[in-house]
Design a protein around this motif. Structure first.
Motif, PDB file in Angstrom:
ATOM      1  N   PRO A   1     -34.910  66.195 -98.923  1.00  6.63           N
ATOM      2  CA  PRO A   1     -34.913  65.071 -98.007  1.00  6.63           C
ATOM      3  C   PRO A   1     -33.431  65.080 -97.323  1.00  6.63           C
ATOM      4  O   PRO A   1     -33.473  64.340 -96.299  1.00  6.63           O
ATOM      5  CB  PRO A   1     -34.941  63.946 -98.995  1.00  6.63           C
ATOM      6  CG  PRO A   1     -34.480  64.493-100.449  1.00  6.63           C
ATOM      7  CD  PRO A   1     -35.151  66.272-100.404  1.00  6.63           C
ATOM      8  N   LYS A   2     -32.598  65.803 -97.803  1.00  5.02           N
ATOM      9  CA  LYS A   2     -31.244  65.693 -97.034  1.00  5.02           C
ATOM     10  C   LYS A   2     -30.849  67.123 -96.304  1.00  5.02           C
ATOM     11  O   LYS A   2     -29.583  67.043 -96.015  1.00  5.02           O
ATOM     12  CB  LYS A   2     -30.057  65.348 -98.026  1.00  5.02           C
ATOM     13  CG  LYS A   2     -30.124  64.042 -98.381  1.00  5.02           C
ATOM     14  CD  LYS A   2     -28.812  63.634 -99.134  1.00  5.02           C
ATOM     15  CE  LYS A   2     -29.071  62.345-100.131  1.00  5.02           C
ATOM     16  NZ  LYS A   2     -29.626  61.318 -98.988  1.00  5.02           N
ATOM     17  N   SER A   3     -31.979  67.705 -95.931  1.00  2.83           N
ATOM     18  CA  SER A   3     -31.850  69.161 -95.340  1.00  2.83           C
ATOM     19  C   SER A   3     -32.395  69.356 -94.208  1.00  2.83           C
ATOM     20  O   SER A   3     -33.252  68.497 -93.579  1.00  2.83           O
ATOM     21  CB  SER A   3     -32.422  70.307 -96.227  1.00  2.83           C
ATOM     22  OG  SER A   3     -31.609  70.011 -97.482  1.00  2.83           O
ATOM     23  N   VAL A   4     -31.975  70.171 -93.454  1.00  4.00           N
ATOM     24  CA  VAL A   4     -32.542  70.725 -92.041  1.00  4.00           C
ATOM     25  C   VAL A   4     -33.478  71.874 -92.113  1.00  4.00           C
ATOM     26  O   VAL A   4     -33.187  72.963 -92.835  1.00  4.00           O
ATOM     27  CB  VAL A   4     -31.330  71.018 -91.067  1.00  4.00           C
ATOM     28  CG1 VAL A   4     -31.869  71.665 -89.753  1.00  4.00           C
ATOM     29  CG2 VAL A   4     -30.581  69.522 -90.874  1.00  4.00           C
ATOM     30  N   MET A   5     -34.760  71.987 -91.798  1.00  5.62           N
ATOM     31  CA  MET A   5     -35.550  72.920 -91.538  1.00  5.62           C
ATOM     32  C   MET A   5     -35.588  73.623 -90.211  1.00  5.62           C
ATOM     33  O   MET A   5     -35.657  72.618 -89.218  1.00  5.62           O
ATOM     34  CB  MET A   5     -36.870  72.593 -91.998  1.00  5.62           C
ATOM     35  CG  MET A   5     -37.981  73.843 -92.152  1.00  5.62           C
ATOM     36  SD  MET A   5     -39.593  73.121 -92.239  1.00  5.62           S
ATOM     37  CE  MET A   5     -39.734  72.011 -93.763  1.00  5.62           C
ATOM     38  N   MET A   6     -35.555  74.904 -90.050  1.00  6.26           N
ATOM     39  CA  MET A   6     -35.255  75.645 -88.830  1.00  6.26           C
ATOM     40  C   MET A   6     -36.553  76.401 -89.056  1.00  6.26           C
ATOM     41  O   MET A   6     -36.766  77.262 -89.647  1.00  6.26           O
ATOM     42  CB  MET A   6     -33.990  76.319 -88.650  1.00  6.26           C
ATOM     43  CG  MET A   6     -32.984  75.797 -88.644  1.00  6.26           C
ATOM     44  SD  MET A   6     -32.668  74.908 -86.940  1.00  6.26           S
ATOM     45  CE  MET A   6     -32.885  76.389 -85.771  1.00  6.26           C
ATOM     46  N   PRO A   7     -37.071  77.131 -87.488  1.00  7.99           N
ATOM     47  CA  PRO A   7     -38.004  77.991 -87.579  1.00  7.99           C
ATOM     48  C   PRO A   7     -37.347  79.479 -87.947  1.00  7.99           C
ATOM     49  O   PRO A   7     -35.869  79.484 -87.667  1.00  7.99           O
ATOM     50  CB  PRO A   7     -38.531  78.264 -85.936  1.00  7.99           C
ATOM     51  CG  PRO A   7     -37.973  77.110 -85.457  1.00  7.99           C
ATOM     52  CD  PRO A   7     -36.865  76.262 -86.259  1.00  7.99           C
TER      53      PRO A   7
END
Ligand code: NIG
Ligand code: FE
Length: 414
Positions: A68-74
Motif C-alpha cells: 500500500p505504500k509502494s510504487v509499481m512500475m512496468p
C-alpha cells in the motif's frame, strides 16, 4: 522456481505507474492509478485498475501481494547496450582521467579494438556466462527487456561468436527478453588500416548477409562519426540490412555532426542514438520519420561532454528514449536507473519524460509496444515494486535501491 510459481496473482500498490499512453493525459503523462492493482494470469496482465476493480474481477487467484505504500512500475526496457563484452578497460579509464582522449586511445589501438582482443580470446561459453550474469543483475533491478549489440568481434567469426552467445543466453528462462543487434560497423580493425574499403565491403557483402540469414539479429547498427564510419560507407550496408528484414539503429553525433541523424531519418531508422551533436533541422526530419532519439547520459558524462539539445528534441516532437549504453569504454555501468537519474539531473528531462523513455518509448523504439513497456492488459507481466511513496523518488541518483518485487512474465525474480 518452475512449478512452484503461482499462475494467477494480484499485486496491488499505493501508486501504479502504468506508462499507458492510450490512457495518459497532459496532466497525468504516466497514467498513474492511485491504490491500483494488476491481475496477472499465465504470465500476462489481464486487468489493471483500482484495488476495488481488480479485487472484484479477479478469480482463481493463487497469490496476493499488497504494497500500500509502494510504487509499481512496468518492467524497464534498456534499448541500447553493449552488454556482451568481456574483459575490462579500466587502464584506459585511468588514462582518460589523466587527460587522454577517447578517440586518441582508440587510434592508438585501444578502445573498441581492445575489447575485440578480449572477445577473440574468449570462448562463446565464456561470453555467454558473463552476459548472463550481467543480464540477471539488470533484471534484479527491474529491467526486463534489454537490447544487446555485438560489435566487439569486428570480423565474421567474432561477431557470430558474440551474437550466438547472445542467442544462447536469451533462450534461458531467468533473463530479461533480449533484442539482438548486429553492430556491423563499429571500428576498423588495425589489420585493415590500409584496406578500409575492403573491410566495409566484406561487412556489406559477406558477413551481414550471413548473419541476417542465420537469424542472429533483429537490428543492425553502425557507429557514424568523424573518427568512425562515414555515411557513404554505411549506407549500402544499412540498405542491404533493411532488405534482409533488419531494423536500423545508429550511433550518431557522439563527437561530431556528420549528418548521421539525417541518414537515420532518410532510412526511417528506429532510432538515432547519442546525438550530442545534431542540428535542429535533422531533429525535425527524425520527428517526421518516426526515428526515436536514444539518450545515453552516462556516456556523455563519462566523456565529459555537453548534453544533447533536449529542448530542441522536445519542441521538434522527437520521441526520447533513455538507455544505459552499458559498455566498457564510454559507459561503465549496468544501471538503467543511473541513466534515468542522469537524464533528469544532467539533461533536464522531467521525471515523467525519463520514466517514459525507459519504458514505453523504449519498447516502441524496439518494435515491442504490444509486449512490453506498459502496465496494461495483454502485455507480459513484467513489473517491479519499489518501497517509495512516489515515482519521483525513483529518478534521484541514489545508490543501490532494492525492489520489493520483480516479475518477469509473471515469474518472481529472486
Ligand atoms: O556507445 N562510440 C561507440 N560505441 C560505444 C562505445 C564502445 C566502446 O568504447 O567500447 C558507445 O559509446
Ligand atoms: Fe553505444
Amino acid at each position: 522456481m518452475g512449478n512452484e510459481q503461482p499462475t494467477s496473482m494480484v499485486i496491488s500498490a499505493g501508486r501504479v505507474v502504468t506508462c499507458d499512453l492510450t490512457r495518459a493525459t497532459s496532466a497525468d503523462p504516466l497514467h498513474v492509478i492511485e491504490n491500483g492493482a494488476v491481475w496477472v494470469k499465465d504470465g500476462i496482465i489481464v486487468l489493471v485498475g483500482t484495488w476495488e476493480q481488480v479485487y472484484q474481477a479477479a478469480h482463481g487467484v493463487e497469490a496476493r501481494w499488497h504494497f500500500p505504500k509502494s510504487v509499481m512500475m512496468p518492467g524497464l526496457v534498456d534499448a541500447h547496450t553493449h552488454a556482451a563484452w568481456v574483459g575490462s578497460r579500466h587502464h584506459e579509464y585511468v588514462l582518460r582521467m589523466r587527460g587522454e582522449g577517447y578517440e586518441a586511445i582508440a587510434k592508438a589501438g585501444g578502445g573498441i579494438v581492445a575489447s575485440r582482443n578480449a572477445i577473440r580470446e574468449a570462448s562463446q561459453e565464456q561470453i555467454a556466462d558473463v552476459l548472463r550474469q550481467r543480464l540477471q543483475r539488470m533484471m534484479r533491478a527491474g529491467v526486463t527487456t534489454v537490447e544487446v549489440k555485438s560489435g566487439y568481434g569486428l570480423d565474421e567469426e567474432g561477431e557470430r561468436k558474440q551474437l550466438e552467445a547472445i542467442a544462447f543466453v536469451s533462450k534461458e528462462r531467468d533473463v530479461p527478453d533480449v533484442v539482438p543487434t548486429y553492430l556491423a560497423l563499429h571500428a576498423l580493425p588495425p589489420e585493415y588500416r590500409e584496406r578500409r574499403a575492403a573491410y566495409v565491403d566484406e561487412v556489406t557483402e559477406s558477413w551481414l548477409p550471413a548473419i541476417a540469414k542465420a537469424g542472429l539479429a533483429r537490428y543492425v547498427d553502425a557507429y557514424l562519426d568523424r573518427n568512425a564510419f562515414q555515411l557513404d560507407e554505411a549506407r549500402p550496408m544499412l540498405e542491404k540490412a533493411q532488405q534482409a528484414g533488419l531494423g536500423v539503429r545508429l550511433h550518431v553525433g557522439q563527437f561530431a555532426d556528420i549528418g548521421g541523424a539525417e541518414l537515420a531519418a532518410e532510412l526511417h531508422a528506429s532510432s538515432a542514438d547519442h546525438l550530442e551533436n545534431v542540428s535542429g533541422e535533422a531533429l525535425g526530419k527524425m520527428a517526421k520519420a518516426g526515428t526515436a532519439a536514444v539518450l545515453l547520459p552516462v556516456a556523455s558524462w563519462t566523456l565529459g561532454q555537453n548534453p544533447p539539445p533536449v529542448a530542441q528534441m522536445r519542441n521538434a516532437g522527437v520521441k526520447m528514449v533513455v538507455a544505459s549504453d552499458a559498455n566498457p569504454g564510454t559507459s561503465p555501468t549496468e544501471s538503467l536507473w543511473l541513466a534515468i537519474a542522469m537524464a533528469v539531473r544532467g539533461y533536464g528531462l522531467s521525471p515523467e519524460e525519463a520514466l517514459l523513455g525507459a519504458t514505453v518509448h523504449a519498447a516502441q523504439s524496439l518494435g515491442l509496444e504490444q509486449q512490453a513497456g506498459t502496465l496494461s492488459e495483454h502485455r507480459a507481466a513484467d513489473l517491479s515494486v519499489w518501497p517509495v511513496e512516489h515515482e519521483w523518488a525513483l529518478v534521484q541518483p541514489w545508490g543501490l535501491r532494492e525492489p520489493q518485487l520483480v516479475l518477469k512474465n509473471g515469474n518472481v525474480i529472486g
